[in-house]
Design a protein around this motif. Structure first.
Motif, mmCIF file in Angstrom:
data_model
loop_
_atom_site.group_PDB
_atom_site.id
_atom_site.type_symbol
_atom_site.label_atom_id
_atom_site.label_comp_id
_atom_site.label_asym_id
_atom_site.label_seq_id
_atom_site.Cartn_x
_atom_site.Cartn_y
_atom_site.Cartn_z
ATOM 1 N N PRO A 168 18.671 16.015 -67.174
ATOM 2 C CA PRO A 168 18.532 14.657 -66.635
ATOM 3 C C PRO A 168 19.279 14.491 -65.308
ATOM 4 C CG PRO A 168 19.153 14.609 -68.962
ATOM 5 C CD PRO A 168 19.322 16.022 -68.499
ATOM 6 N N TRP A 169 18.656 13.772 -64.389
ATOM 7 C CA TRP A 169 19.309 13.413 -63.126
ATOM 8 C C TRP A 169 19.668 11.931 -63.179
ATOM 9 C CZ3 TRP A 169 21.638 15.517 -59.110
ATOM 10 C CH2 TRP A 169 21.955 14.696 -58.023
ATOM 11 N N LEU A 170 20.943 11.616 -62.888
ATOM 12 C CA LEU A 170 21.438 10.250 -62.992
ATOM 13 C C LEU A 170 21.631 9.627 -61.622
ATOM 14 C CD1 LEU A 170 24.243 10.816 -65.670
ATOM 15 C CD2 LEU A 170 21.839 10.257 -66.080
ATOM 16 N N GLU A 171 21.296 8.356 -61.512
ATOM 17 C CA GLU A 171 21.659 7.553 -60.355
ATOM 18 C C GLU A 171 22.955 6.814 -60.687
ATOM 19 O OE1 GLU A 171 20.212 7.744 -57.532
ATOM 20 O OE2 GLU A 171 18.475 8.931 -58.172
ATOM 21 N N PRO A 172 23.748 6.438 -59.674
ATOM 22 C CA PRO A 172 24.972 5.673 -59.964
ATOM 23 C C PRO A 172 24.670 4.454 -60.832
ATOM 24 C CG PRO A 172 24.955 6.353 -57.669
ATOM 25 C CD PRO A 172 23.603 6.726 -58.233
ATOM 26 N N GLY A 173 25.430 4.306 -61.887
ATOM 27 C CA GLY A 173 25.225 3.195 -62.812
ATOM 28 C C GLY A 173 24.383 3.542 -64.019
ATOM 29 N N GLY A 225 24.852 10.752 -60.807
ATOM 30 C CA GLY A 225 25.669 9.631 -61.246
ATOM 31 C C GLY A 225 26.825 9.375 -60.291
ATOM 32 N N ALA A 226 27.919 8.871 -60.818
ATOM 33 C CA ALA A 226 29.075 8.506 -60.000
ATOM 34 C C ALA A 226 30.362 8.776 -60.762
ATOM 35 C CB ALA A 226 28.987 7.025 -59.602
ATOM 36 N N LEU A 227 31.473 8.792 -60.027
ATOM 37 C CA LEU A 227 32.781 9.076 -60.623
ATOM 38 C C LEU A 227 33.677 7.838 -60.623
ATOM 39 C CD1 LEU A 227 33.538 12.577 -59.023
ATOM 40 C CD2 LEU A 227 32.938 12.115 -61.409
ATOM 41 N N ASP A 228 33.091 6.654 -60.724
ATOM 42 C CA ASP A 228 33.892 5.444 -60.775
ATOM 43 C C ASP A 228 34.621 5.346 -62.118
ATOM 44 O OD1 ASP A 228 32.091 3.433 -62.606
ATOM 45 O OD2 ASP A 228 30.851 4.769 -61.381
ATOM 46 N N PHE A 232 32.481 20.383 -61.570
ATOM 47 C CA PHE A 232 31.539 20.902 -60.580
ATOM 48 C C PHE A 232 32.301 21.423 -59.366
ATOM 49 C CE2 PHE A 232 32.323 16.458 -59.847
ATOM 50 C CZ PHE A 232 32.406 16.305 -58.470
ATOM 51 N N SER A 233 31.638 22.244 -58.582
ATOM 52 C CA SER A 233 32.225 22.793 -57.363
ATOM 53 C C SER A 233 31.823 21.951 -56.163
ATOM 54 C CB SER A 233 31.768 24.241 -57.172
ATOM 55 O OG SER A 233 32.180 25.043 -58.265
ATOM 56 N N GLU A 234 32.425 22.255 -55.022
ATOM 57 C CA GLU A 234 32.231 21.429 -53.838
ATOM 58 C C GLU A 234 30.781 21.432 -53.348
ATOM 59 O OE1 GLU A 234 35.232 20.108 -50.305
ATOM 60 O OE2 GLU A 234 35.373 22.122 -51.132
ATOM 61 N N ASP A 235 30.050 22.518 -53.585
ATOM 62 C CA ASP A 235 28.670 22.616 -53.102
ATOM 63 C C ASP A 235 27.656 22.179 -54.157
ATOM 64 O OD1 ASP A 235 29.180 24.694 -54.806
ATOM 65 O OD2 ASP A 235 28.138 26.221 -53.622
ATOM 66 N N GLN A 236 28.112 21.493 -55.202
ATOM 67 C CA GLN A 236 27.234 21.067 -56.287
ATOM 68 C C GLN A 236 27.242 19.550 -56.422
ATOM 69 O OE1 GLN A 236 29.162 23.231 -59.513
ATOM 70 N NE2 GLN A 236 27.518 24.751 -59.537
ATOM 71 N N PRO A 237 26.191 18.985 -57.045
ATOM 72 C CA PRO A 237 26.258 17.567 -57.410
ATOM 73 C C PRO A 237 27.250 17.387 -58.558
ATOM 74 C CG PRO A 237 24.329 18.571 -58.395
ATOM 75 C CD PRO A 237 24.940 19.630 -57.502
ATOM 76 N N ILE A 238 27.532 16.146 -58.919
ATOM 77 C CA ILE A 238 28.355 15.892 -60.102
ATOM 78 C C ILE A 238 27.637 16.465 -61.313
ATOM 79 C CG2 ILE A 238 29.400 14.120 -61.564
ATOM 80 C CD1 ILE A 238 29.359 12.267 -59.087
#
Length: 251
Positions: free
Chosen positions: A5-10, A34-37, A53-59
């Protein structure tokens, strides 16, 4: 193979039981994006999910099965560490502090070299996110101080009596082990039964950690997060939780 699954913030995180299994490309991986809030992180940890995750990856969000946990009653206090703790507790200028300098601890953890890793998963976005989680009262540092200098430590997430270990560092021999022993003492004092260690390593196993099924861990966290958590402050008397017990037969 199920699609990740791919998440959008929220967006809500999927049920941890939906994480990839042993026959999928990356076991334990649950979702990306997603987001890290703060709200997302609290929700994630409340449901046994963590970002990694690493710097070159999404969350990337994870919920491995089995889960590595340290039952604090089963912490192995080897003779060598017992001697180190006895010396530390009796030496002027040696003390454990909690949340005295969270920023220094997470920064040091992000800069510590890891065996078999060329970089770090504690990327700048993660540092910023956990600093916010700390300010919200959900992330804590356990720090080993020697002669006024930060010698080692660890940081963790605490939701009620659910405690999730994250990372540690050391600048002096055994300084990170002293911090972990202090966290074990704090947990014993306040009836916190286990510390999440996320993934299996030989080092954690040598200290008494073992694997637990995700379903059992999820059930534990659901109960523990609703219980009154520890007082995040270390008193020297807490050392009695370990040092008054019989030493391990191991060296």
């Amino acid at each position: 193979m199920q699609q990740l699954p791919w998440l959008e913030p929220g967006d809500a995180l999927p049920d941890p039981a939906c994480a990839w299994g042993e026959h999928d490309p990356v076991p334990g991986l649950l979702a990306a994006g997603g987001a890290l809030d703060v709200d997302t992180l609290v929700h994630a940890y409340s449901h046994c999910v963590f970002p990694w995750f690493s710097e070159d990856q999404p969350i990337l969000w994870w919920s491995p099965d089995p889960r590595m946990v340290l039952q604090v009653a089963e912490f192995k206090l080897h003779r060598s560490l017992r001697k180190t703790l006895a010396r530390f507790t009796q030496t002027a200028g040696c003390e454990v502090r909690i949340d005295h300098d969270f920023a220094a601890v997470i920064t040091a953890c992000s800069q510590s070299p890891r065996t078999g890793q060329s970089g770090t998963w504690i990327v700048p976005d993660m540092v910023e996110a956990y600093m916010a989680l700390h300010r919200a009262g959900h992330a804590h540092s356990v720090e080993t101080w020697i002669d006024g200098k930060l010698a080692g430590g660890l940081y963790c997430v605490g939701l009620g009596r659910a405690v999730f270990g994250e990372s540690m560092f050391t600048r002096r021999p055994d300084a990170s082990k002293i911090a972990l022993a202090a966290l074990v003492c704090l947990c014993r004092r306040f009836q916190v039964k286990m510390i999440d260690c996320q993934q299996n390593t030989s080092h954690l196993a040598s200290l008494g950690a073992h694997e637990m099924s995700r379903s059992r861990f999820v059930a534990h966290v659901a109960r523990a997060r609703e219980q009154e958590g520890p007082r995040w402050y270390f008193e020297p008397v807490y050392w009695a939780e370990l040092l008054s017990t019989r030493p391990s037969q191991s060296t």
